[in-house]
Design a protein around this motif. Structure first.
Motif, PDB file in Angstrom:
ATOM      1  N   VAL A 111       0.862  -1.178   0.000  1.00 29.66           N
ATOM      2  CA  VAL A 111       0.000   0.000   0.000  1.00 29.66           C
ATOM      3  C   VAL A 111       0.900   1.230   0.000  1.00 29.66           C
ATOM      4  CG1 VAL A 111      -1.739   1.308   1.291  1.00 29.66           C
ATOM      5  CG2 VAL A 111      -1.830  -1.187   1.249  1.00 29.66           C
ATOM      6  N   ILE A 112       0.575   2.202  -0.859  1.00 31.53           N
ATOM      7  CA  ILE A 112       1.326   3.461  -0.893  1.00 31.53           C
ATOM      8  C   ILE A 112       0.960   4.249   0.352  1.00 31.53           C
ATOM      9  CG2 ILE A 112       1.722   5.639  -2.115  1.00 31.53           C
ATOM     10  CD1 ILE A 112       2.818   3.221  -3.615  1.00 31.53           C
ATOM     11  N   LYS A 113       1.906   4.351   1.282  1.00 32.83           N
ATOM     12  CA  LYS A 113       1.646   5.077   2.524  1.00 32.83           C
ATOM     13  C   LYS A 113       1.803   6.581   2.318  1.00 32.83           C
ATOM     14  CE  LYS A 113       2.847   5.594   7.300  1.00 32.83           C
ATOM     15  NZ  LYS A 113       2.031   4.982   8.285  1.00 32.83           N
ATOM     16  N   GLN A 114       2.869   6.972   1.580  1.00 32.25           N
ATOM     17  CA  GLN A 114       3.164   8.396   1.419  1.00 32.25           C
ATOM     18  C   GLN A 114       3.755   8.632   0.040  1.00 32.25           C
ATOM     19  OE1 GLN A 114       6.266   9.778   4.027  1.00 32.25           O
ATOM     20  NE2 GLN A 114       5.826  11.921   3.675  1.00 32.25           N
ATOM     21  N   ILE A 115       3.334   9.706  -0.609  1.00 37.22           N
ATOM     22  CA  ILE A 115       3.950  10.150  -1.855  1.00 37.22           C
ATOM     23  C   ILE A 115       4.854  11.322  -1.483  1.00 37.22           C
ATOM     24  CG2 ILE A 115       3.583  11.119  -4.148  1.00 37.22           C
ATOM     25  CD1 ILE A 115       0.863   9.692  -4.163  1.00 37.22           C
ATOM     26  N   ILE A 116       6.151  11.151  -1.709  1.00 29.75           N
ATOM     27  CA  ILE A 116       7.126  12.144  -1.264  1.00 29.75           C
ATOM     28  C   ILE A 116       7.441  13.156  -2.359  1.00 29.75           C
ATOM     29  CG2 ILE A 116       9.481  12.423  -0.331  1.00 29.75           C
ATOM     30  CD1 ILE A 116       9.182   9.536   0.737  1.00 29.75           C
TER      31      ILE A 116
END
Length: 133
Positions: A111-116
């Motif tokens: 799961v993509i937790k954060q897009i930096i």
């Protein structure tokens, strides 16, 4: 414009023409004569670097795997959103490098937790792009 520069005990005459510097060696007689008369110090200014974008908040090991940029370039498209489930091999984003579009794919299911990063951002090799849990 001409400047005299002392480097490692030798005096050189530097001629600057439209942003280019050409170094010309001065004869030994001129070096001896110049040593007797101190040359005025000329302040040298270096180009001021552009401020870098603020670094993303560090991600601890417990928060997921950081997906780094595999190459330098410009982010041209994000293909996922935070909270989205992804499969191994799924395209996460596109990076333009040397007029080529390069896909960054997910190394595993998660799961993509954060897009930096963001669309239009310039990235270097190893810059963090996402965190994957």
């Amino acid at each position: 414009m001409k400047y005299k520069v002392k480097l490692n005990g030798k005096i050189y005459e530097v001629e600057v023409d439209q942003g280019e510097a050409v170094m010309v060696s001065v004869s030994e007689a001129a070096v001896t004569a110049a040593a007797a008369v101190p040359a005025p110090e000329v302040p040298v200014s270096a180009p001021v670097p552009k401020p870098a974008a603020p670094a993303p908040a560090p991600v601890s090991a417990g928060e997921g795997e950081v997906i780094p940029s595999p190459l330098p370039g410009t982010i041209i498209a994000l293909k996922v959103e935070a909270g989205q489930s992804v499969k191994s091999g799924q395209v996460l984003l596109l990076i333009e490098a040397m007029k080529m579009e390069n896909e960054v794919i997910s190394p595993r299911d998660g799961v993509i937790k954060q897009i930096i990063t963001s669309k239009g951002a310039s990235v270097k090799t190893g810059d963090p792009l996402f965190t994957l849990t």
